[in-house]
Scaffold this motif. Sequence first.
Motif, PDB file in Angstrom:
ATOM      1  N   ILE A  73      17.649  19.963  -6.623  1.00  5.28           N
ATOM      2  CA  ILE A  73      16.192  19.790  -6.529  1.00  5.28           C
ATOM      3  C   ILE A  73      15.821  18.314  -6.608  1.00  5.28           C
ATOM      4  O   ILE A  73      15.018  17.824  -5.804  1.00  5.28           O
ATOM      5  N   PHE A  74      16.401  17.587  -7.564  1.00  8.79           N
ATOM      6  CA  PHE A  74      16.100  16.163  -7.698  1.00  8.79           C
ATOM      7  C   PHE A  74      16.508  15.395  -6.445  1.00  8.79           C
ATOM      8  O   PHE A  74      15.796  14.502  -5.984  1.00  8.79           O
ATOM      9  N   GLY A  75      17.677  15.727  -5.887  1.00  8.54           N
ATOM     10  CA  GLY A  75      18.131  15.071  -4.657  1.00  8.54           C
ATOM     11  C   GLY A  75      17.174  15.331  -3.506  1.00  8.54           C
ATOM     12  O   GLY A  75      16.875  14.425  -2.722  1.00  8.54           O
ATOM     13  N   HIS A  76      16.686  16.555  -3.393  1.00  7.18           N
ATOM     14  CA  HIS A  76      15.718  16.895  -2.348  1.00  7.18           C
ATOM     15  C   HIS A  76      14.450  16.056  -2.506  1.00  7.18           C
ATOM     16  O   HIS A  76      13.953  15.493  -1.526  1.00  7.18           O
ATOM     17  N   VAL A  77      13.956  15.964  -3.729  1.00 14.88           N
ATOM     18  CA  VAL A  77      12.740  15.179  -3.986  1.00 14.88           C
ATOM     19  C   VAL A  77      12.988  13.708  -3.684  1.00 14.88           C
ATOM     20  O   VAL A  77      12.164  13.052  -3.033  1.00 14.88           O
ATOM     21  N   ASN A  78      14.126  13.164  -4.119  1.00 13.81           N
ATOM     22  CA  ASN A  78      14.432  11.745  -3.879  1.00 13.81           C
ATOM     23  C   ASN A  78      14.547  11.426  -2.387  1.00 13.81           C
ATOM     24  O   ASN A  78      14.115  10.365  -1.941  1.00 13.81           O
ATOM     25  N   ARG A  79      15.129  12.334  -1.615  1.00 12.70           N
ATOM     26  CA  ARG A  79      15.279  12.103  -0.177  1.00 12.70           C
ATOM     27  C   ARG A  79      13.960  12.211   0.576  1.00 12.70           C
ATOM     28  O   ARG A  79      13.716  11.466   1.522  1.00 12.70           O
ATOM     29  N   LYS A  80      13.119  13.138   0.166  1.00 11.41           N
ATOM     30  CA  LYS A  80      11.922  13.462   0.936  1.00 11.41           C
ATOM     31  C   LYS A  80      10.644  12.763   0.480  1.00 11.41           C
ATOM     32  O   LYS A  80       9.689  12.681   1.245  1.00 11.41           O
ATOM     33  N   LEU A  81      10.597  12.286  -0.753  1.00  8.55           N
ATOM     34  CA  LEU A  81       9.378  11.648  -1.255  1.00  8.55           C
ATOM     35  C   LEU A  81       9.083  10.391  -0.462  1.00  8.55           C
ATOM     36  O   LEU A  81       9.963   9.558  -0.240  1.00  8.55           O
ATOM     37  N   ASN A  82       7.868  10.245  -0.014  1.00  7.46           N
ATOM     38  CA  ASN A  82       7.467   9.105   0.805  1.00  7.46           C
ATOM     39  C   ASN A  82       7.143   7.908  -0.091  1.00  7.46           C
ATOM     40  O   ASN A  82       6.009   7.741  -0.529  1.00  7.46           O
ATOM     41  N   THR A  83       8.144   7.073  -0.325  1.00  4.56           N
ATOM     42  CA  THR A  83       7.942   5.902  -1.183  1.00  4.56           C
ATOM     43  C   THR A  83       7.164   4.798  -0.470  1.00  4.56           C
ATOM     44  O   THR A  83       6.684   3.875  -1.121  1.00  4.56           O
ATOM     45  N   ASP A  84       7.019   4.905   0.853  1.00  2.46           N
ATOM     46  CA  ASP A  84       6.210   3.915   1.583  1.00  2.46           C
ATOM     47  C   ASP A  84       4.744   3.992   1.166  1.00  2.46           C
ATOM     48  O   ASP A  84       4.005   3.016   1.308  1.00  2.46           O
ATOM     49  N   LEU A  85       4.319   5.139   0.669  1.00  2.00           N
ATOM     50  CA  LEU A  85       2.932   5.285   0.210  1.00  2.00           C
ATOM     51  C   LEU A  85       2.633   4.321  -0.932  1.00  2.00           C
ATOM     52  O   LEU A  85       1.520   3.819  -1.054  1.00  2.00           O
ATOM     53  N   VAL A  86       3.635   4.048  -1.759  1.00  2.00           N
ATOM     54  CA  VAL A  86       3.453   3.146  -2.892  1.00  2.00           C
ATOM     55  C   VAL A  86       3.143   1.741  -2.397  1.00  2.00           C
ATOM     56  O   VAL A  86       2.212   1.086  -2.878  1.00  2.00           O
ATOM     57  N   SER A  87       3.897   1.266  -1.408  1.00  2.00           N
ATOM     58  CA  SER A  87       3.653  -0.078  -0.887  1.00  2.00           C
ATOM     59  C   SER A  87       2.327  -0.145  -0.134  1.00  2.00           C
ATOM     60  O   SER A  87       1.639  -1.163  -0.169  1.00  2.00           O
ATOM     61  N   GLU A  88       1.954   0.937   0.541  1.00  2.00           N
ATOM     62  CA  GLU A  88       0.661   0.975   1.228  1.00  2.00           C
ATOM     63  C   GLU A  88      -0.499   0.867   0.246  1.00  2.00           C
ATOM     64  O   GLU A  88      -1.529   0.277   0.548  1.00  2.00           O
ATOM     65  N   LEU A  89      -0.313   1.438  -0.951  1.00  2.00           N
ATOM     66  CA  LEU A  89      -1.355   1.376  -1.974  1.00  2.00           C
ATOM     67  C   LEU A  89      -1.311   0.061  -2.747  1.00  2.00           C
ATOM     68  O   LEU A  89      -2.228  -0.237  -3.507  1.00  2.00           O
ATOM     69  N   GLY A  90      -0.231  -0.693  -2.580  1.00  2.00           N
ATOM     70  CA  GLY A  90      -0.088  -1.963  -3.284  1.00  2.00           C
ATOM     71  C   GLY A  90       0.217  -1.794  -4.762  1.00  2.00           C
ATOM     72  O   GLY A  90      -0.121  -2.654  -5.571  1.00  2.00           O
ATOM     73  N   LEU A  91       0.853  -0.717  -5.118  1.00  2.00           N
ATOM     74  CA  LEU A  91       1.169  -0.441  -6.516  1.00  2.00           C
ATOM     75  C   LEU A  91       2.497  -1.080  -6.915  1.00  2.00           C
ATOM     76  O   LEU A  91       3.415  -1.179  -6.108  1.00  2.00           O
ATOM     77  N   THR A  92       2.582  -1.490  -8.166  1.00  2.00           N
ATOM     78  CA  THR A  92       3.829  -2.011  -8.720  1.00  2.00           C
ATOM     79  C   THR A  92       4.012  -1.434 -10.120  1.00  2.00           C
ATOM     80  O   THR A  92       3.078  -0.909 -10.715  1.00  2.00           O
ATOM     81  N   GLY A  93       5.228  -1.568 -10.618  1.00  3.51           N
ATOM     82  CA  GLY A  93       5.516  -1.072 -11.962  1.00  3.51           C
ATOM     83  C   GLY A  93       6.048   0.347 -11.938  1.00  3.51           C
ATOM     84  O   GLY A  93       6.475   0.849 -10.906  1.00  3.51           O
ATOM     85  N   LEU A  94       6.002   0.975 -13.090  1.00  7.88           N
ATOM     86  CA  LEU A  94       6.527   2.320 -13.241  1.00  7.88           C
ATOM     87  C   LEU A  94       5.415   3.340 -12.957  1.00  7.88           C
ATOM     88  O   LEU A  94       4.356   3.300 -13.565  1.00  7.88           O
ATOM     89  N   ILE A  95       5.687   4.214 -12.030  1.00  3.11           N
ATOM     90  CA  ILE A  95       4.745   5.289 -11.694  1.00  3.11           C
ATOM     91  C   ILE A  95       5.428   6.601 -12.038  1.00  3.11           C
ATOM     92  O   ILE A  95       6.550   6.867 -11.598  1.00  3.11           O
ATOM     93  N   ARG A  96       4.754   7.417 -12.818  1.00  2.84           N
ATOM     94  CA  ARG A  96       5.330   8.694 -13.255  1.00  2.84           C
ATOM     95  C   ARG A  96       4.434   9.830 -12.763  1.00  2.84           C
ATOM     96  O   ARG A  96       3.231   9.835 -12.992  1.00  2.84           O
ATOM     97  N   ILE A  97       5.073  10.810 -12.128  1.00  2.00           N
ATOM     98  CA  ILE A  97       4.382  12.001 -11.653  1.00  2.00           C
ATOM     99  C   ILE A  97       5.026  13.202 -12.352  1.00  2.00           C
ATOM    100  O   ILE A  97       6.239  13.392 -12.268  1.00  2.00           O
ATOM    101  N   ASP A  98       4.224  13.974 -13.050  1.00  2.00           N
ATOM    102  CA  ASP A  98       4.731  15.180 -13.709  1.00  2.00           C
ATOM    103  C   ASP A  98       4.555  16.361 -12.761  1.00  2.00           C
ATOM    104  O   ASP A  98       3.450  16.675 -12.342  1.00  2.00           O
ATOM    105  N   VAL A  99       5.672  17.000 -12.436  1.00  2.00           N
ATOM    106  CA  VAL A  99       5.691  18.096 -11.477  1.00  2.00           C
ATOM    107  C   VAL A  99       6.009  19.399 -12.211  1.00  2.00           C
ATOM    108  O   VAL A  99       6.920  19.438 -13.044  1.00  2.00           O
ATOM    109  N   THR A 100       5.255  20.440 -11.899  1.00  2.00           N
ATOM    110  CA  THR A 100       5.497  21.771 -12.457  1.00  2.00           C
ATOM    111  C   THR A 100       5.453  22.769 -11.308  1.00  2.00           C
ATOM    112  O   THR A 100       4.578  22.679 -10.452  1.00  2.00           O
ATOM    113  N   PHE A 101       6.410  23.691 -11.297  1.00  2.00           N
ATOM    114  CA  PHE A 101       6.392  24.729 -10.271  1.00  2.00           C
ATOM    115  C   PHE A 101       7.210  25.923 -10.720  1.00  2.00           C
ATOM    116  O   PHE A 101       7.936  25.876 -11.705  1.00  2.00           O
TER     117      PHE A 101
END
Length: 158
Positions: A73-101
């Motif tokens: 599951i973690f590998g799937h999330v790491n491969r598919k998560l769009n990290t380009d969105l972070v640079s588009e938003l101009g964010l830096t530092g540690l970003i934490r997203i809590d996921v529940t499913f």
Amino acid sequence: MKTKIILLLYIFLTTISFSQTIETEKTETYTEEVRASEPKPIAFKLVDVPPLAPDCNAKWKLEKLQKCTLNYIFGHVNRKLNTDLVSELGLTGLIRIDVTFTIDKEGNPKDITASGGPEILNQNAIEVLQTLPQLIPAIHQGEIVEVYLKFPVALDIR
């Protein structure tokens, strides 16, 4: 005779003075259909056999099965998560997203929520988990059950 009359009068008066009035309550009849409540999902770590990812072998020990599925599951999330969105938003530092499913009885993810990060990243995390391939469902006490997971997705942007 006088004694009998007095005795009968005494019994009659005591009966009247100690008698209770009983009112019968009307019982209501409910015609609503009673539905069996669906059991709540069980925590991933508490089931006898966790949901199995395609690469996991059902003959492995419980700890190895849990680790295998989580890594999948973690590998799937790491491969598919769009990290380009972070640079588009101009964010830096540690970003934490809590996921529940929940992984349902068919092995599919459902009831996915994400919080803690920017809304666009939360939504992207939900979309990524919706594309998680079907897993072999979890088993607890001999029955197929739903399982819930909660984990953080951390992005360290420098």
